[in-house]
Each structure stands twice: as structure tokens, then as C-alpha cells.
Design a protein around this motif. Structure first.
Motif, short mmCIF file in Angstrom:
data_model
loop_
_atom_site.label_atom_id
_atom_site.label_comp_id
_atom_site.label_asym_id
_atom_site.label_seq_id
_atom_site.Cartn_x
_atom_site.Cartn_y
_atom_site.Cartn_z
N GLU A 14 30.16 7.07 -7.32
CA GLU A 14 30.63 8.11 -6.41
C GLU A 14 30.75 7.56 -4.99
OE1 GLU A 14 28.48 11.75 -6.60
OE2 GLU A 14 28.94 12.04 -8.73
N ILE A 15 31.69 8.10 -4.24
CA ILE A 15 31.80 7.74 -2.82
C ILE A 15 30.58 8.32 -2.12
CG2 ILE A 15 33.13 8.03 -0.70
CD1 ILE A 15 35.64 8.33 -2.45
N PRO A 16 29.79 7.51 -1.42
CA PRO A 16 28.57 8.02 -0.80
C PRO A 16 28.88 9.07 0.27
CG PRO A 16 28.79 5.63 -0.48
CD PRO A 16 30.00 6.10 -1.20
N TRP A 17 28.11 10.14 0.30
CA TRP A 17 28.33 11.19 1.30
C TRP A 17 28.08 10.67 2.71
CZ3 TRP A 17 24.48 12.52 4.58
CH2 TRP A 17 23.17 12.17 4.23
N GLU A 18 27.28 9.60 2.83
CA GLU A 18 26.97 9.03 4.15
C GLU A 18 28.21 8.50 4.86
OE1 GLU A 18 23.26 8.64 1.64
OE2 GLU A 18 25.37 8.14 1.34
N ILE A 19 29.29 8.32 4.11
CA ILE A 19 30.52 7.82 4.73
C ILE A 19 31.02 8.81 5.78
CG2 ILE A 19 32.32 8.75 3.20
CD1 ILE A 19 33.14 5.64 3.06
N GLY A 20 30.57 10.05 5.68
CA GLY A 20 30.93 11.05 6.68
C GLY A 20 30.28 10.80 8.03
N ASN A 21 29.31 9.90 8.09
CA ASN A 21 28.65 9.56 9.36
C ASN A 21 29.47 8.57 10.19
OD1 ASN A 21 26.50 11.19 8.67
ND2 ASN A 21 25.35 9.53 7.74
N LEU A 22 30.55 8.08 9.65
CA LEU A 22 31.41 7.13 10.38
C LEU A 22 32.24 7.93 11.38
CD1 LEU A 22 32.59 5.00 7.34
CD2 LEU A 22 30.80 4.41 8.99
N SER A 23 31.69 8.15 12.54
CA SER A 23 32.31 9.07 13.49
C SER A 23 33.41 8.47 14.37
CB SER A 23 31.23 9.69 14.39
OG SER A 23 30.56 8.65 15.09
N HIS A 24 33.56 7.15 14.37
CA HIS A 24 34.57 6.55 15.25
C HIS A 24 35.64 5.79 14.47
CE1 HIS A 24 32.36 7.71 18.77
NE2 HIS A 24 31.26 7.16 18.27
N VAL A 25 35.71 5.96 13.17
CA VAL A 25 36.67 5.25 12.35
C VAL A 25 38.00 5.99 12.35
CG1 VAL A 25 37.19 4.57 9.97
CG2 VAL A 25 34.91 4.23 10.88
N LYS A 26 39.07 5.25 12.57
CA LYS A 26 40.41 5.84 12.58
C LYS A 26 41.14 5.60 11.27
CE LYS A 26 41.04 5.67 17.53
NZ LYS A 26 41.43 6.95 18.03
N LEU A 27 40.75 4.56 10.53
CA LEU A 27 41.38 4.23 9.26
C LEU A 27 40.30 3.97 8.22
CD1 LEU A 27 44.31 2.01 8.40
CD2 LEU A 27 42.09 1.34 7.52
N LEU A 28 40.43 4.61 7.05
CA LEU A 28 39.51 4.39 5.94
C LEU A 28 40.34 4.23 4.68
CD1 LEU A 28 36.65 4.17 4.82
CD2 LEU A 28 36.64 6.67 4.58
N SER A 51 43.98 7.89 9.22
CA SER A 51 44.51 7.44 7.93
C SER A 51 43.38 7.42 6.91
CB SER A 51 45.13 6.05 8.07
OG SER A 51 45.56 5.57 6.82
N LEU A 52 43.59 8.13 5.81
CA LEU A 52 42.60 8.20 4.73
C LEU A 52 43.32 7.96 3.41
CD1 LEU A 52 39.73 8.79 3.71
CD2 LEU A 52 40.34 11.23 3.72
N ASP A 53 42.98 6.86 2.73
CA ASP A 53 43.61 6.52 1.46
C ASP A 53 42.54 6.41 0.38
OD1 ASP A 53 45.12 5.59 -0.66
OD2 ASP A 53 46.08 3.97 0.47
N PHE A 76 47.73 10.16 4.54
CA PHE A 76 46.76 10.67 3.58
C PHE A 76 47.28 10.46 2.17
CE2 PHE A 76 45.06 14.44 1.24
CZ PHE A 76 43.72 14.12 1.32
N SER A 77 46.46 9.89 1.30
CA SER A 77 46.88 9.72 -0.09
C SER A 77 45.71 9.89 -1.04
CB SER A 77 47.50 8.34 -0.30
OG SER A 77 47.93 8.20 -1.66
N LEU A 78 45.93 10.76 -2.02
CA LEU A 78 45.01 10.97 -3.12
C LEU A 78 45.70 10.67 -4.45
CD1 LEU A 78 43.39 14.37 -2.04
CD2 LEU A 78 42.41 12.09 -1.86
#
Length: 169
Positions: A14-28, A51-53, A76-78
């Protein structure tokens, strides 16, 4: 840090929920991995993200409505996951094309009248094998090959420059 690209790294789970703590990221970019499970709602906390892919994984479940609160999202891409339910149409989600969601058989588009309609499948590309089955194309290709071969042989054996090159070998 302005961007994190972890695409095609054979990551799984699973994608870790902690990834939401990346507060200054513009591209993931987490595409082309084997992530499973739901999309973490904590991704909504990455508010300056542009950008979120998450494409080409094995994510399942609905698209979290919390992601509609990301107003800075431009790309954005899912695509190509196992997502289900309706695509949110509020916030930035109204501006994304259906290409962002293609390849999710159980994902629906919220249309007028608040009814869910299936997302169109991927555009089928023309089969390359059909083009090579064209007899006219095969004849032209074979003729061109034969002519080029014999022109090369004639140059090597008949032209003085070709003979010199052949003798130097």
C-alpha cells in the motif's frame, strides 16, 4: 525538494499514508509500480502539489473525495489501476480528461443528472500485423530490397571506386 519520482521501481504494497506529510512537493510520480490497496486520503495534505501520477499500479477502491481539495493540481493520472466508483467532478477534477482514468474497468464518470456512466476504454491502436499483410506493400518492399542489393553488388564489382574498396579489404 520540488519533486519525487519513484516510477518503475518495483515498489509494492500500500502507498504509505505518511506520504501526505510531504508538504512542499510539487511533483509526485509513483507510476509503473505494483502498489495495491486504496489511494491514501492523506495525499490531500500535499496541497502545493501540481503533478500526481499514480498510473499503472494495482490500486483499488474509490477515488477519495478529499483529493478534490487540492486546487494546485494540474497534471493527474490514475490510469490503468483497479479503481471503482464514480470520478469526483468537483475542484480540479472537472478539468482532467478521461485519459487520466482510462484502464479502470469499474470506474464511472458522473454525468449530467448525477448518474454514473462507464469510463471509455483505451483507444485501440491499429494492429501492425495487418499493415504487413497488404500484398502490394509486400511486393514493393521485396522489390526495393532486391534492387538495392543488386545495385550494391554492381557498384562494388563494376565501379572503379567500389573495386578499390573491395581490394583494400
Amino acid at each position: 525538494m520540488s519533486g519525487i519520482d519513484l516510477s518503475a521501481n518495483m515498489l509494492y504494497g500500500e502507498i504509505p499514508w505518511e506520504i501526505g506529510n510531504l508538504s512542499h512537493v510539487k511533483l509526485l510520480n509513483l507510476s509503473h509500480n505494483s502498489f495495491t490497496g486504496p489511494i491514501p486520503t492523506a495525499l490531500a495534505n500535499t496541497s502545493p502539489i501540481e503533478s500526481l501520477d499514480l498510473s499503472d499500479n494495482e490500486l483499488s477502491g474509490p477515488i477519495p473525495w478529499q483529493l478534490t481539495q487540492i486546487w494546485s493540481l494540474e497534471v493527474f493520472s490514475l490510469a490503468y489501476n483497479n479503481l471503482s466508483g464514480c470520478i469526483p467532478n468537483s475542484g480540479q477534477f472537472g478539468s482532467f480528461s478521461m485519459e487520466s482514468y482510462v484502464g479502470n474497468a469499474n470506474l464511472c464518470n458522473l454525468s449530467q443528472g448525477n448518474q454514473c456512466s462507464p469510463v471509455p476504454g483505451p483507444v485501440q491502436e491499429e494492429d501492425v500485423g495487418e499493415a504487413s499483410a497488404d500484398p502490394f506493400l509486400c511486393i514493393i518492399s521485396a522489390t526495393s530490397f532486391v534492387l538495392a542489393f543488386w545495385a550494391t553488388v554492381a557498384f562494388v564489382f563494376c565501379h572503379p571506386l567500389g573495386q578499390r574498396v573491395l581490394l583494400q579489404l
